[in-house]
Design an enzyme around this catalytic site. Structure first.
Site, PDB file in Angstrom:
ATOM      1  N   TYR A  59      32.860  37.254  36.912  1.00 16.48           N
ATOM      2  CA  TYR A  59      31.932  38.256  36.374  1.00 16.48           C
ATOM      3  C   TYR A  59      32.762  39.393  35.804  1.00 16.48           C
ATOM      4  O   TYR A  59      33.600  39.973  36.499  1.00 16.48           O
ATOM      5  CB  TYR A  59      31.026  38.770  37.492  1.00 16.48           C
ATOM      6  CG  TYR A  59      29.623  39.113  37.052  1.00 16.48           C
ATOM      7  CD1 TYR A  59      29.359  39.615  35.780  1.00 16.48           C
ATOM      8  CD2 TYR A  59      28.546  38.931  37.917  1.00 16.48           C
ATOM      9  CE1 TYR A  59      28.066  39.921  35.391  1.00 16.48           C
ATOM     10  CE2 TYR A  59      27.247  39.225  37.534  1.00 16.48           C
ATOM     11  CZ  TYR A  59      27.014  39.733  36.269  1.00 16.48           C
ATOM     12  OH  TYR A  59      25.733  40.031  35.888  1.00 16.48           O
ATOM     13  N   GLU A  61      31.667  42.342  33.465  1.00 21.01           N
ATOM     14  CA  GLU A  61      30.963  43.322  32.643  1.00 21.01           C
ATOM     15  C   GLU A  61      31.930  44.410  32.195  1.00 21.01           C
ATOM     16  O   GLU A  61      32.748  44.896  32.979  1.00 21.01           O
ATOM     17  CB  GLU A  61      29.821  43.963  33.439  1.00 21.01           C
ATOM     18  CG  GLU A  61      28.610  43.074  33.611  1.00 21.01           C
ATOM     19  CD  GLU A  61      27.467  43.812  34.276  1.00 21.01           C
ATOM     20  OE1 GLU A  61      26.318  43.465  34.015  1.00 21.01           O
ATOM     21  OE2 GLU A  61      27.738  44.741  35.060  1.00 21.01           O
ATOM     22  N   ASP A 205      27.010  38.810   7.006  1.00 20.70           N
ATOM     23  CA  ASP A 205      26.706  37.776   7.995  1.00 20.70           C
ATOM     24  C   ASP A 205      27.398  36.509   7.517  1.00 20.70           C
ATOM     25  O   ASP A 205      26.851  35.724   6.744  1.00 20.70           O
ATOM     26  CB  ASP A 205      25.198  37.574   8.108  1.00 20.70           C
ATOM     27  CG  ASP A 205      24.824  36.632   9.235  1.00 20.70           C
ATOM     28  OD1 ASP A 205      25.735  36.022   9.822  1.00 20.70           O
ATOM     29  OD2 ASP A 205      23.623  36.477   9.521  1.00 20.70           O
ATOM     30  N   THR A 231      30.107  33.378  13.622  1.00 22.06           N
ATOM     31  CA  THR A 231      30.097  32.502  14.788  1.00 22.06           C
ATOM     32  C   THR A 231      31.479  31.904  14.941  1.00 22.06           C
ATOM     33  O   THR A 231      32.255  31.845  13.990  1.00 22.06           O
ATOM     34  CB  THR A 231      29.066  31.367  14.629  1.00 22.06           C
ATOM     35  OG1 THR A 231      29.341  30.661  13.415  1.00 22.06           O
ATOM     36  CG2 THR A 231      27.652  31.898  14.618  1.00 22.06           C
ATOM     37  N   LYS A 234      30.844  26.183  14.108  1.00 22.56           N
ATOM     38  CA  LYS A 234      30.789  25.824  12.689  1.00 22.56           C
ATOM     39  C   LYS A 234      32.205  25.482  12.196  1.00 22.56           C
ATOM     40  O   LYS A 234      32.980  24.850  12.897  1.00 22.56           O
ATOM     41  CB  LYS A 234      30.128  26.922  11.870  1.00 22.56           C
ATOM     42  CG  LYS A 234      28.683  27.224  12.297  1.00 22.56           C
ATOM     43  CD  LYS A 234      28.015  28.186  11.341  1.00 22.56           C
ATOM     44  CE  LYS A 234      26.559  28.451  11.687  1.00 22.56           C
ATOM     45  NZ  LYS A 234      26.376  29.260  12.909  1.00 22.56           N
ATOM     46  N   ARG A 240      30.793  27.571  21.086  1.00 22.34           N
ATOM     47  CA  ARG A 240      29.585  28.209  20.594  1.00 22.34           C
ATOM     48  C   ARG A 240      29.608  29.677  21.028  1.00 22.34           C
ATOM     49  O   ARG A 240      29.691  29.980  22.216  1.00 22.34           O
ATOM     50  CB  ARG A 240      28.348  27.511  21.152  1.00 22.34           C
ATOM     51  CG  ARG A 240      28.249  26.047  20.735  1.00 22.34           C
ATOM     52  CD  ARG A 240      26.874  25.497  20.952  1.00 22.34           C
ATOM     53  NE  ARG A 240      25.907  26.151  20.081  1.00 22.34           N
ATOM     54  CZ  ARG A 240      25.701  25.833  18.799  1.00 22.34           C
ATOM     55  NH1 ARG A 240      26.417  24.895  18.231  1.00 22.34           N
ATOM     56  NH2 ARG A 240      24.794  26.480  18.094  1.00 22.34           N
TER      57      ARG A 240
END
Length: 412
Positions: A59, A61, A205, A231, A234, A240
Site C-alpha cells: 500500500y 498512498e 489525449d 495509456t 496499446k 494496462r
C-alpha cells in the site's frame, strides 16, 4: 523463503482450478486468433513478471518520499525509475505514472486545469472523440460544457478552420486534441497556436499514438501541450494503465489531481511494470518495432481499400485504420460478428457524417508477434473474403489458427 516473481500455473491449478481454466482459456484464445483491436497489444514477459510481483502487496498512498504508509522505501525506487524513464523517453519536464487508466489520466488533467462548468473544445464523439471528450454518460459531459469540432466530410481530416472558429466563438478554458478513431497525425503546432490565441490550455489525449511517439514513428505532442495524457498499453506495449506528462509549472497541480483528488493508493506492481515498459521503449529494437507497426498498417489499409472497403481518410499514418464495409454489402456490427467467428478480433466505431458503424482495427499486436507486410496483406484478403461471403468463416478460422500459430505471442 524465496518468492517467485509470478504465480506458477500449477500452483493456481491446485488452489483454484476453475479460475485456472479461465486463464488458460484466454491464453489459448490469444494464441489462436488474431488480435486486431487497435487498443490492444502483447506486453513483454518482463512486464508480466513485474505485474505478478510482490509489489502488488504494498500500500503506497502518496508519492516517493512522502507516503502515508510505512515500508515504502523499495517501491519508492520503482516509482522514481518509472518517472525518470518516462521523462527521458518523451522529453517531458514532469511525469505522473500513477493513473490507473487513460480515462483516469484525462480526469486528473481536467481536475488540474478546470472547474465544473468550464467550456472545453474537443473532437466530437461521432467524429472519433473519446468518452472523456464530452459524452453525457461520462463525468466529462456532466461536469463540463463541451463543444465538439469535427472532420471534413470529403477528406475525413480534422477541420482546422472549424476548430479556429469554434475556439474564437466559445473561448474555451481548454482545448483537447486526440481521438480513438482518427488514423492521421494531429497538427499539435496548429492546436497550440489556436489555444494561445484564445487563452486556453492545450491537453493532448495521446493514448493511441504515444507508443509510436516513443519509437520515433509519430510526432510528439510534448513540446506543444500543457498536459499530455496517455495509456501505457496499446502501442507502448506496457501494462494496462495511464500516464500524464506536463510542464514543470503544472507538476504540483497534476500530482494533487491524481492523489488525493481522483485516486487513492498507487498500484505499485503496475508502476514497476510501467518502468519496465519505458525501459524497453527506449531501445533501438522498439524503434524498429514502432516503424514496422506503421508500415504494416499502411499495407493493411491499402489492401483493404483494394478489396473494396471504404478506408477513411484514404489510409493511415499510425497503427490505426477505420473503414466502412458497406461497399461489400454488410454493416459494421454484422461485419464484426462474422470476422469474430473467423478468429479476426476487431472493433466497431462510429463513422463521421452519418449513422453508420464502421470497423476499427490496428496492427500493434500482430507486429509484436513478428508479422510483416506479407502477413498484413494476407489478413486483408482473408478479412474481405469473409465479409463478401466467398470464404467460409470455419475455413477462415483454420487459416487464422495456422497464421497465429506461426507467430505465437509468447513462444515457449
Amino acid at each position: 523463503m524465496t518468492v517467485t516473481p509470478a504465480i506458477e500455473a500449477d500452483v493456481l491449478r491446485r488452489q483454484d482450478p476453475e479460475l485456472a481454466d479461465v486463464l488458460l482459456g484466454e491464453r489459448e484464445r490469444q494464441a489462436t486468433t488474431l488480435q486486431l483491436i487497435a487498443a490492444e497489444n502483447f506486453c513483454s514477459p518482463a512486464v508480466l513478471a513485474a505485474l505478478g510481483s510482490p509489489l502488488a502487496n504494498k500500500y503506497a498512498e502518496g508519492y516517493p518520499g512522502a507516503r502515508h504508509h510505512g515500508g515504502c522505501e523499495i517501491v519508492d525506487v520503482a516509482e522514481r525509475l518509472a518517472v525518470d524513464r518516462a521523462k527521458a523517453l518523451f522529453g517531458a519536464d514532469h511525469a505522473n505514472v500513477q493513473s490507473h487508466s487513460g480515462s483516469s489520466a484525462v480526469l486528473a488533467a481536467y481536475a488540474a486545469l478546470l472547474r465544473p462548468g468550464d467550456t472545453v473544445l474537443a473532437l466530437g464523439l461521432p467524429h472519433g472523440g473519446h468518452l472523456t471528450h464530452g459524452s453525457p454518460a461520462n463525468f466529462s459531459g456532466r461536469w463540463f460544457d463541451f463543444v465538439g469540432y469535427g472532420v471534413e466530410a470529403e477528406s475525413g481530416l480534422v477541420d482546422h478552420e472549424q476548430v479556429r472558429t469554434l475556439a474564437r466563438t466559445h473561448r474555451p478554458k481548454a482545448i483537447v486534441c486526440g481521438s480513438i478513431a482518427y488514423p492521421r497525425h494531429f497538427d499539435y503546432a496548429f492546436f497550440r497556436e489556436v489555444a494561445d490565441e484564445v487563452g486556453a490550455y492545450l491537453v493532448a489525449d495521446a493514448a493511441h499514438p504515444m507508443g509510436l511517439v516513443a519509437g520515433g514513428a509519430a510526432p510528439s505532442p510534448v513540446p506543444y501541450a500543457d498536459i499530455v495524457c496517455a495509456t501505457t498499453h496499446k502501442v507502448l506495449r506496457g501494462p494496462r494503465g495511464g500516464l500524464i506528462l506536463c510542464r514543470a509549472e503544472l507538476a504540483e497541480r497534476v500530482d494533487r489531481a491524481v492523489f488525493p483528488f481522483t485516486q487513492g493508493g498507487a498500484q505499485m506492481h503496475t508502476i514497476a511494470a510501467k518502468a519496465v515498459a519505458f525501459g524497453e521503449a527506449a531501445t533501438p529494437a522498439f524503434a524498429a518495432y514502432a516503424h514496422q507497426v506503421v508500415a504494416n498498417a499502411r499495407v493493411l489499409a491499402a489492401r483493404l481499400a483494394a478489396e473494396g472497403l471504404a478506408v477513411t481518410t484514404g489510409g493511415t499514418d499510425t497503427h490505426l485504420i477505420t473503414a466502412d464495409p458497406a461497399p461489400l454489402g454488410v454493416d459494421g456490427r454484422t461485419a464484426r460478428g462474422r470476422l469474430a467467428a473467423a478468429g479476426l478480433v476487431l472493433d466497431c466505431c462510429a463513422l463521421p457524417h452519418g449513422d453508420a458503424r464502421g470497423l476499427r482495427l490496428g496492427t500493434a499486436a500482430i507486429t509484436t508477434q513478428g508479422m510483416g507486410a506479407a502477413e498484413a496483406a494476407r489478413i486483408a484478403k482473408l478479412l474481405a473474403g469473409v465479409l463478401r461471403g466467398v470464404t467460409d468463416p470455419a475455413r477462415a478460422r483454420e487459416e487464422v489458427r495456422e497464421l497465429a500459430g506461426a507467430f505465437p505471442p509468447y513462444p515457449r
